[in-house]
Design a protein around this motif. Structure first.
Motif, PDB file in Angstrom:
ATOM      1  N   SER A  92      56.103  13.346  87.998  1.00 55.65           N
ATOM      2  CA  SER A  92      56.870  13.092  86.904  1.00 55.65           C
ATOM      3  C   SER A  92      58.538  13.263  86.823  1.00 55.65           C
ATOM      4  CB  SER A  92      57.140  14.313  85.796  1.00 55.65           C
ATOM      5  OG  SER A  92      55.566  14.219  85.586  1.00 55.65           O
ATOM      6  N   CYS A  93      59.255  13.520  88.075  1.00 51.30           N
ATOM      7  CA  CYS A  93      60.335  13.667  88.914  1.00 51.30           C
ATOM      8  C   CYS A  93      60.464  12.219  89.124  1.00 51.30           C
ATOM      9  CB  CYS A  93      60.477  14.830  89.682  1.00 51.30           C
ATOM     10  SG  CYS A  93      60.769  16.370  89.385  1.00 51.30           S
ATOM     11  N   ALA A  94      59.552  12.041  89.868  1.00 55.27           N
ATOM     12  CA  ALA A  94      59.446  10.904  90.833  1.00 55.27           C
ATOM     13  C   ALA A  94      59.254   9.557  90.108  1.00 55.27           C
ATOM     14  CB  ALA A  94      58.729  10.296  91.985  1.00 55.27           C
ATOM     15  N   MET A  95      58.861   9.503  88.525  1.00 52.77           N
ATOM     16  CA  MET A  95      58.277   8.049  87.701  1.00 52.77           C
ATOM     17  C   MET A  95      59.975   8.067  86.356  1.00 52.77           C
ATOM     18  SD  MET A  95      56.477   7.977  84.475  1.00 52.77           S
ATOM     19  CE  MET A  95      56.354   9.433  83.894  1.00 52.77           C
ATOM     20  N   LEU A  96      60.310   9.291  86.813  1.00 53.54           N
ATOM     21  CA  LEU A  96      62.167   9.501  86.349  1.00 53.54           C
ATOM     22  C   LEU A  96      63.309   8.552  86.751  1.00 53.54           C
ATOM     23  CD1 LEU A  96      62.077  13.078  84.299  1.00 53.54           C
ATOM     24  CD2 LEU A  96      61.726  11.019  82.645  1.00 53.54           C
ATOM     25  N   MET A  97      63.059   9.219  88.076  1.00 51.87           N
ATOM     26  CA  MET A  97      63.850   8.809  88.552  1.00 51.87           C
ATOM     27  C   MET A  97      63.877   7.384  89.485  1.00 51.87           C
ATOM     28  SD  MET A  97      66.071  10.879  88.652  1.00 51.87           S
ATOM     29  CE  MET A  97      66.285  12.227  87.824  1.00 51.87           C
ATOM     30  N   SER A  98      62.710   6.831  89.373  1.00 58.17           N
ATOM     31  CA  SER A  98      62.296   5.939  89.203  1.00 58.17           C
ATOM     32  C   SER A  98      63.398   4.536  88.976  1.00 58.17           C
ATOM     33  CB  SER A  98      61.161   5.578  89.939  1.00 58.17           C
ATOM     34  OG  SER A  98      60.218   5.980  90.968  1.00 58.17           O
ATOM     35  N   SER A  99      64.102   4.852  87.481  1.00 57.83           N
ATOM     36  CA  SER A  99      64.526   3.686  86.629  1.00 57.83           C
ATOM     37  C   SER A  99      65.246   3.821  87.396  1.00 57.83           C
ATOM     38  CB  SER A  99      64.011   4.519  85.111  1.00 57.83           C
ATOM     39  OG  SER A  99      65.551   3.617  84.670  1.00 57.83           O
ATOM     40  N   PRO A 100      66.583   3.226  87.665  1.00 56.86           N
ATOM     41  CA  PRO A 100      67.969   2.835  87.898  1.00 56.86           C
ATOM     42  C   PRO A 100      69.186   3.410  86.578  1.00 56.86           C
ATOM     43  CG  PRO A 100      67.158   0.783  88.759  1.00 56.86           C
ATOM     44  CD  PRO A 100      65.645   1.505  87.797  1.00 56.86           C
ATOM     45  N   ALA A 101      68.225   3.183  85.801  1.00 57.15           N
ATOM     46  CA  ALA A 101      69.311   3.163  83.851  1.00 57.15           C
ATOM     47  C   ALA A 101      69.250   4.599  84.024  1.00 57.15           C
ATOM     48  CB  ALA A 101      68.053   3.208  82.862  1.00 57.15           C
ATOM     49  N   MET A 102      67.429   5.580  84.903  1.00 57.77           N
ATOM     50  CA  MET A 102      68.159   7.274  84.260  1.00 57.77           C
ATOM     51  C   MET A 102      69.184   7.920  85.279  1.00 57.77           C
ATOM     52  SD  MET A 102      66.657  10.142  83.295  1.00 57.77           S
ATOM     53  CE  MET A 102      65.172   9.598  82.583  1.00 57.77           C
ATOM     54  N   VAL A 103      69.013   7.409  86.651  1.00 54.86           N
ATOM     55  CA  VAL A 103      69.864   7.606  87.842  1.00 54.86           C
ATOM     56  C   VAL A 103      71.218   6.899  87.088  1.00 54.86           C
ATOM     57  CG1 VAL A 103      70.580   7.542  90.186  1.00 54.86           C
ATOM     58  CG2 VAL A 103      68.238   7.678  89.778  1.00 54.86           C
ATOM     59  N   ARG A 104      71.668   5.947  86.696  1.00 57.71           N
ATOM     60  CA  ARG A 104      72.939   6.198  86.409  1.00 57.71           C
ATOM     61  C   ARG A 104      73.183   6.835  84.883  1.00 57.71           C
ATOM     62  NH1 ARG A 104      71.830   0.796  85.133  1.00 57.71           N
ATOM     63  NH2 ARG A 104      72.091  -0.698  87.491  1.00 57.71           N
ATOM     64  N   ALA A 105      72.692   7.373  84.349  1.00 55.48           N
ATOM     65  CA  ALA A 105      72.682   8.723  83.771  1.00 55.48           C
ATOM     66  C   ALA A 105      72.429   9.378  83.929  1.00 55.48           C
ATOM     67  CB  ALA A 105      71.365   8.130  82.578  1.00 55.48           C
ATOM     68  N   ILE A 106      71.884  10.175  84.483  1.00 55.83           N
ATOM     69  CA  ILE A 106      72.035  11.813  85.053  1.00 55.83           C
ATOM     70  C   ILE A 106      73.239  12.120  85.291  1.00 55.83           C
ATOM     71  CG2 ILE A 106      70.831  13.398  86.434  1.00 55.83           C
ATOM     72  CD1 ILE A 106      68.307  12.160  85.035  1.00 55.83           C
ATOM     73  N   THR A 107      73.473  10.797  86.421  1.00 57.30           N
ATOM     74  CA  THR A 107      74.602  11.645  87.205  1.00 57.30           C
ATOM     75  C   THR A 107      75.624  11.401  86.937  1.00 57.30           C
ATOM     76  OG1 THR A 107      75.003   8.510  87.879  1.00 57.30           O
ATOM     77  CG2 THR A 107      74.306   9.962  89.143  1.00 57.30           C
ATOM     78  N   GLY A 108      76.366  10.683  85.813  1.00 60.59           N
ATOM     79  CA  GLY A 108      77.466  10.131  84.377  1.00 60.59           C
ATOM     80  C   GLY A 108      77.032  11.538  84.126  1.00 60.59           C
TER      81      GLY A 108
END
Length: 204
Positions: A92-108
């Motif tokens: 589940s975590c890997a699936m979430l983090m496989s999205s560039p949009a998700m990574v941008r969202a979380i780091t922001g």
């Protein structure tokens, strides 16, 4: 004399869906810093005031976009092993983090939350209620079925996996969270909670 109660107009779910979808789409194209309410409103075909009535800040909006209220949680089973649940958490975590949009969202979001303790408490509580609690309970129940005494707090299991997946996505790129990485993380997680020992040893 009949009293009339003005309850206002009902909330339009179509606008909610359009705004959240537009936010996710734009995060696939823009950085978190460049994302604006104006851009989201234009993409969704609505207005900034309409968005702010629903989500008071960009952080609120992005949090609801990447962690929607209707998070799809599969039905809880009563025959899964601890290994099954560990693998599911990591997948589940890997699936979430496989999205560039998700990574941008979380780091922001992390930057915004670090600057506002009240916002951090509010959104962290929402995430725990929507995801963390369920995952932790599943992990604890699977450990009990396997006769394994967990040597760590189950919340730490979820937090560690989520944080590791985020860091791996940043360092390796989304493609780095492949089957090999997931399998290795599953073994590491099980070893970390003591599940690699025999139940009788773990319970001592």
């Amino acid at each position: 004399m009949t009293e009339t109660v003005n309850v206002g107009r009902p909330r339009d779910d179509r606008i909610d869906r359009a705004v959240l979808e537009s936010t996710r789409d734009l995060l696939g194209e823009l950085s978190y810093a460049d994302l604006t309410m104006t851009a989201v409103a234009a993409r969704a075909g609505t207005s900034v005031p309409a968005i702010r009535r629903r989500w008071p800040s960009k952080a609120h909006l992005v949090h609801h976009a990447v962690f929607p209220d209707d998070v799809a949680v599969p039905p809880r089973r009563h025959d899964t092993s601890l290994r099954d649940e560990a693998a599911a958490v990591i997948d589940s975590c890997a699936m979430l983090m496989s999205s560039p949009a998700m990574v941008r969202a979380i780091t922001g979001l992390l930057s915004d939350l670090a600057a506002d303790e009240d916002l951090q408490r509010e959104l962290t509580a929402r995430l725990r209620q929507a995801v963390w609690t369920d995952l932790g309970e599943r992990f604890a129940e699977a450990a009990e079925r396997d006769g394994v005494h967990l040597s760590v707090d189950v919340d730490l299991v979820v937090e560690t996996t989520f944080g590791t997946a985020l860091m791996a996505a940043l360092l390796r790129g989304a493609d780095g969270l492949d089957g090999r990485w997931r399998a290795a993380m599953t073994e590491l997680l099980l070893a970390g909670v003591g599940a690699d020992r025999r139940p009788t040893e773990a319970a001592r």
